[in-house]
Enzyme design. Structure first.
Site, PDB file in Angstrom:
ATOM      1  N   HIS A 100       0.822  -1.226   0.000  1.00  0.00           N
ATOM      2  CA  HIS A 100       0.000   0.000   0.000  1.00  0.00           C
ATOM      3  C   HIS A 100       0.850   1.268   0.000  1.00  0.00           C
ATOM      4  O   HIS A 100       0.322   2.360  -0.223  1.00  0.00           O
ATOM      5  CB  HIS A 100      -0.943   0.033   1.209  1.00  0.00           C
ATOM      6  CG  HIS A 100      -1.969  -1.062   1.201  1.00  0.00           C
ATOM      7  ND1 HIS A 100      -2.873  -1.221   0.177  1.00  0.00           N
ATOM      8  CD2 HIS A 100      -2.232  -2.057   2.088  1.00  0.00           C
ATOM      9  CE1 HIS A 100      -3.656  -2.275   0.437  1.00  0.00           C
ATOM     10  NE2 HIS A 100      -3.282  -2.808   1.581  1.00  0.00           N
ATOM     11  N   ASP A 136      -2.416 -10.528  -2.579  1.00  0.00           N
ATOM     12  CA  ASP A 136      -2.987 -10.096  -1.296  1.00  0.00           C
ATOM     13  C   ASP A 136      -4.480  -9.784  -1.506  1.00  0.00           C
ATOM     14  O   ASP A 136      -4.894  -9.385  -2.600  1.00  0.00           O
ATOM     15  CB  ASP A 136      -2.248  -8.841  -0.829  1.00  0.00           C
ATOM     16  CG  ASP A 136      -2.630  -8.371   0.568  1.00  0.00           C
ATOM     17  OD1 ASP A 136      -1.876  -8.650   1.520  1.00  0.00           O
ATOM     18  OD2 ASP A 136      -3.689  -7.706   0.716  1.00  0.00           O
TER      19      ASP A 136
HETATM   20  C1  SP5 Z   1      -1.083  -5.154   3.751  1.00  0.00           C
HETATM   21  C2  SP5 Z   1      -2.527  -5.220   4.132  1.00  0.00           C
HETATM   22  O1  SP5 Z   1      -3.128  -6.297   4.072  1.00  0.00           O
HETATM   23  N1  SP5 Z   1      -3.085  -4.085   4.613  1.00  0.00           N
HETATM   24  C3  SP5 Z   1      -4.444  -4.056   4.961  1.00  0.00           C
HETATM   25  C4  SP5 Z   1      -4.829  -2.737   5.549  1.00  0.00           C
HETATM   26  C5  SP5 Z   1      -6.266  -2.744   5.979  1.00  0.00           C
HETATM   27  N2  SP5 Z   1      -6.569  -1.595   6.740  1.00  0.00           N
HETATM   28  C6  SP5 Z   1      -7.968  -1.449   7.070  1.00  0.00           C
HETATM   29  C7  SP5 Z   1      -8.314  -2.372   8.186  1.00  0.00           C
HETATM   30  C8  SP5 Z   1      -9.770  -2.324   8.503  1.00  0.00           C
HETATM   31  C9  SP5 Z   1     -10.056  -3.300   9.591  1.00  0.00           C
HETATM   32  N3  SP5 Z   1     -11.448  -3.557   9.667  1.00  0.00           N
HETATM   33  C10 SP5 Z   1     -11.763  -4.338  10.825  1.00  0.00           C
HETATM   34  C11 SP5 Z   1     -12.991  -5.147  10.623  1.00  0.00           C
HETATM   35  C12 SP5 Z   1     -13.230  -5.952  11.879  1.00  0.00           C
HETATM   36  N4  SP5 Z   1     -14.437  -6.672  11.775  1.00  0.00           N
HETATM   37 ZN    ZN Z   2      -4.029  -7.212   2.554  1.00  0.00          ZN
END
Ligand code: SP5
Ligand code: ZN
Length: 350
Positions: free
Chosen positions: A162, A198
């Site tokens: 990212h 991914d």
């Molecule tokens: C490298 C990679 O896989 N990065 C992913 C970044 C995601 N960031 C947003 C995370 C949102 C988490 N949502 C939580 C849902 C819980 N039910």
């Molecule tokens: Zn990811």
């Protein structure tokens, strides 16, 4: 397969992120790495520390002002207030449309917003040391592939795909897959392909190479209509200028079946074969796993072996770079299944 392992990864140890306005424990945990190392060793894979420096290639992939910011961020955060030593900085303001991103404000939080795509990428004291060592591992894995022809695995956290030319985001700071691809170019590979498996679209990698025809980027991911990073990853993003035709996005609906995933994988690998690269970099996230806590695909552990076998059937000089995967105790087995599937093809066709 020789793995280049980031022994400084645990210096990046944030404890919380935000979800719907509340602090929640980080998904991108230190233990992810330990499970991968354990599985590598249990399966007889050799490990090495970094053997090359990424110093030169870093500036080919990221802007100098972003690198300067990232490498000095923690000391500048502490300079605001020594009590910040135990606090994770988060941005609270961003230069969105109509605001200027060519000027760098003096205010640290304003700078953090300038160089961040989200407020979901916490930083701690050792983050720079960890991510710089990860970049060195990526450069080392690429140099190993270029000089020996032997496949490699870059075992590092935090992930990288990212992170764009001049921003962090999505738990990522330096784009290890892009660093690997650029290192392969520097070693003389005229054309390099990156396949990002991914669950999330590799927006940073796409952006770094969007106007280039020497690096083909293709990604299979949850549709940005419902999944992070939301603002990139659509099928109509095909590259720009000289890069037109060298970017292929394969977004799938959240909840897509394993069969649908492998159909998209087949489309991606056919495009790679048509591009005919001299080397292939896999952005290897295993958050496509059915039990992943933040993602919505359905791959199961044996599917990763199949994935590795199919990657090997392309018969290209190949390296793997660890990205996401948050079902912590399954990350090691799933990642190593890809490597084992890859090697099973090589040995059955030797
Ligand atoms: C490298 C990679 O896989 N990065 C992913 C970044 C995601 N960031 C947003 C995370 C949102 C988490 N949502 C939580 C849902 C819980 N039910
Ligand atoms: Zn990811």
């Amino acid at each position: 397969m020789l793995s280049f392992v980031n022994h400084l990864h645990a210096q990046h140890c944030p404890t919380y992120e935000f979800y719907r306005g509340e602090k929640v424990p980080c998904f991108e945990k230190v233990e992810r790495y330990d499970y991968v190392i354990e599985a590598l060793k249990a399966n007889g894979h050799e490990v090495s520390f970094a053997t090359s420096s990424a110093n030169e290639v870093l500036a080919q992939v990221h802007s100098q002002r972003y690198l300067d910011f990232l490498s000095s961020a923690w000391s500048r955060w502490l300079a605001l207030d020594t009590a910040n030593a135990s606090v994770q900085p988060f941005p609270s303001v961003w230069p969105i449309r109509s605001l200027r991103d060519d000027k760098e404000p003096d205010n640290f939080i304003a700078q953090l917003g300038l160089y961040s795509m989200d407020n979901g990428t916490p930083m701690v004291e050792g983050t720079w040391q960890a991510v710089k060592q990860g970049a060195d591992c990526a450069a080392s894995g690429a140099s190993h592939l270029a000089t020996t022809g032997q496949a490699s695995f870059v075992c590092s956290r935090p992930p990288g795909h990212h992170a764009g030319p001049d921003f962090m985001g999505g738990y990522c700071f330096l784009n290890n897959a892009a660093i690997a691809a650029q290192t392969l170019r520097n070693h003389g590979a005229a054309k390099v392909a990156i396949l990002d498996v991914d669950f999330h679209h590799g927006n940073g990698t796409q952006s770094i190479f969007y106007e280039r025809s020497d690096v083909f980027f293709t990604s299979i991911h949850g549709s940005p209509t419902s999944e992070f990073p939301f603002y990139l990853g659509y099928a109509d993003e095909i590259g720009q200028g000289a890069g037109k035709g060298f970017n292929l996005n394969l977004p799938l609906a959240a909840g897509a079946s394993v069969e649908t995933w492998f159909d998209a994988f087949n489309t991606a690998t056919q495009a790679i074969q048509q591009f005919a690269p001299e080397a292939l970099v896999i952005s290897l996230g295993v958050d496509t796993f059915i039990k992943d806590p933040i993602s919505k695909f359905a791959l199961d552990t044996p599917d990763y072996f199949k994935m590795g076998h199919l990657i090997a059937s392309l018969k290209l000089p190949t390296m793997f770079v660890l990205e996401g995967g948050y079902a912590v105790d399954a990350v090691g087995e799933n990642v190593v299944n890809v490597l084992n599937g890859f090697e099973s093809f090589v040995s059955s066709n030797a």
